[in-house]
Design a protein around this motif. Structure first.
Motif, PDB file in Angstrom:
ATOM      1  N   ALA A   1      -7.145  -0.659 -22.253  1.00 57.20           N
ATOM      2  CA  ALA A   1      -6.792   0.505 -21.433  1.00 57.20           C
ATOM      3  C   ALA A   1      -7.485   1.768 -21.942  1.00 57.20           C
ATOM      4  CB  ALA A   1      -5.280   0.702 -21.418  1.00 57.20           C
ATOM      5  N   LEU A   2      -7.578   1.940 -23.243  1.00 49.71           N
ATOM      6  CA  LEU A   2      -8.273   3.097 -23.814  1.00 49.71           C
ATOM      7  C   LEU A   2      -9.760   3.075 -23.472  1.00 49.71           C
ATOM      8  CD1 LEU A   2      -6.637   3.441 -27.321  1.00 49.71           C
ATOM      9  CD2 LEU A   2      -6.513   5.074 -25.450  1.00 49.71           C
ATOM     10  N   VAL A   3     -10.374   1.901 -23.513  1.00 52.32           N
ATOM     11  CA  VAL A   3     -11.791   1.785 -23.185  1.00 52.32           C
ATOM     12  C   VAL A   3     -12.029   2.108 -21.709  1.00 52.32           C
ATOM     13  CG1 VAL A   3     -13.704   0.148 -22.972  1.00 52.32           C
ATOM     14  CG2 VAL A   3     -12.318   0.183 -25.039  1.00 52.32           C
ATOM     15  N   VAL A   4     -11.204   1.555 -20.844  1.00 51.94           N
ATOM     16  CA  VAL A   4     -11.347   1.807 -19.404  1.00 51.94           C
ATOM     17  C   VAL A   4     -11.090   3.282 -19.100  1.00 51.94           C
ATOM     18  CG1 VAL A   4     -10.314   1.327 -17.143  1.00 51.94           C
ATOM     19  CG2 VAL A   4     -10.833  -0.539 -18.711  1.00 51.94           C
ATOM     20  N   PHE A   5     -10.072   3.850 -19.719  1.00 53.61           N
ATOM     21  CA  PHE A   5      -9.756   5.255 -19.494  1.00 53.61           C
ATOM     22  C   PHE A   5     -10.877   6.159 -19.979  1.00 53.61           C
ATOM     23  CE2 PHE A   5      -7.825   9.303 -20.588  1.00 53.61           C
ATOM     24  CZ  PHE A   5      -7.231   9.612 -19.380  1.00 53.61           C
ATOM     25  N   SER A   6     -11.456   5.849 -21.110  1.00 54.53           N
ATOM     26  CA  SER A   6     -12.556   6.651 -21.638  1.00 54.53           C
ATOM     27  C   SER A   6     -13.777   6.582 -20.722  1.00 54.53           C
ATOM     28  CB  SER A   6     -12.931   6.191 -23.041  1.00 54.53           C
ATOM     29  OG  SER A   6     -11.883   6.441 -23.923  1.00 54.53           O
TER      30      SER A   6
ATOM     31  N   LEU B   1     -11.596  11.551 -13.984  1.00 54.48           N
ATOM     32  CA  LEU B   1     -10.187  11.905 -14.144  1.00 54.48           C
ATOM     33  C   LEU B   1      -9.995  13.332 -14.656  1.00 54.48           C
ATOM     34  CD1 LEU B   1      -8.813   8.582 -15.622  1.00 54.48           C
ATOM     35  CD2 LEU B   1      -8.479   9.471 -13.322  1.00 54.48           C
ATOM     36  N   GLU B   2     -10.986  13.881 -15.378  1.00 51.70           N
ATOM     37  CA  GLU B   2     -10.864  15.253 -15.859  1.00 51.70           C
ATOM     38  C   GLU B   2     -10.831  16.244 -14.698  1.00 51.70           C
ATOM     39  OE1 GLU B   2     -13.983  15.918 -18.678  1.00 51.70           O
ATOM     40  OE2 GLU B   2     -12.640  15.521 -20.355  1.00 51.70           O
ATOM     41  N   LYS B   3     -11.447  15.889 -13.593  1.00 48.70           N
ATOM     42  CA  LYS B   3     -11.400  16.758 -12.413  1.00 48.70           C
ATOM     43  C   LYS B   3      -9.979  16.860 -11.866  1.00 48.70           C
ATOM     44  CE  LYS B   3     -16.120  15.732 -11.137  1.00 48.70           C
ATOM     45  NZ  LYS B   3     -17.005  15.087 -10.177  1.00 48.70           N
ATOM     46  N   LEU B   4      -9.153  15.855 -12.125  1.00 47.89           N
ATOM     47  CA  LEU B   4      -7.758  15.853 -11.687  1.00 47.89           C
ATOM     48  C   LEU B   4      -6.810  16.466 -12.716  1.00 47.89           C
ATOM     49  CD1 LEU B   4      -7.625  12.236 -10.241  1.00 47.89           C
ATOM     50  CD2 LEU B   4      -7.886  14.367  -8.971  1.00 47.89           C
TER      51      LEU B   4
END
Length: 65
Positions: free
Chosen positions: A11-16, A22-25
């Motif tokens: 999950a950390l790898v996918v999120f990174s 996602l930073e735009k949100l």
């Protein structure tokens, strides 16, 4: 225990990898998300954001079930 550790790591790898979108949100700037620079490279550990997104996925999964 090993399965949960592997799940959190994935999950950390996918999120990174999805972080620029996602930073735009506004996700990725929560208290508990760690950013640091080491030897000229930037590292990001999104612990709080990962927990938030996993809770959202859990709720959506339970509503669709």
């Amino acid at each position: 225990m090993l399965r949960w550790t592997l799940t959190i790591f994935i999950a950390l790898v996918v999120f990174s990898a999805a972080l620029p979108w996602l930073e735009k949100l506004g996700v990725g700037r929560l208290p508990g998300d760690i950013r640091f620079t080491l030897f000229g490279r930037k590292f990001f550990l999104p612990f709080a954001s990962t927990l938030l997104l996993s809770m959202v996925v859990l709720l959506v999964g339970r509503l669709l079930r």
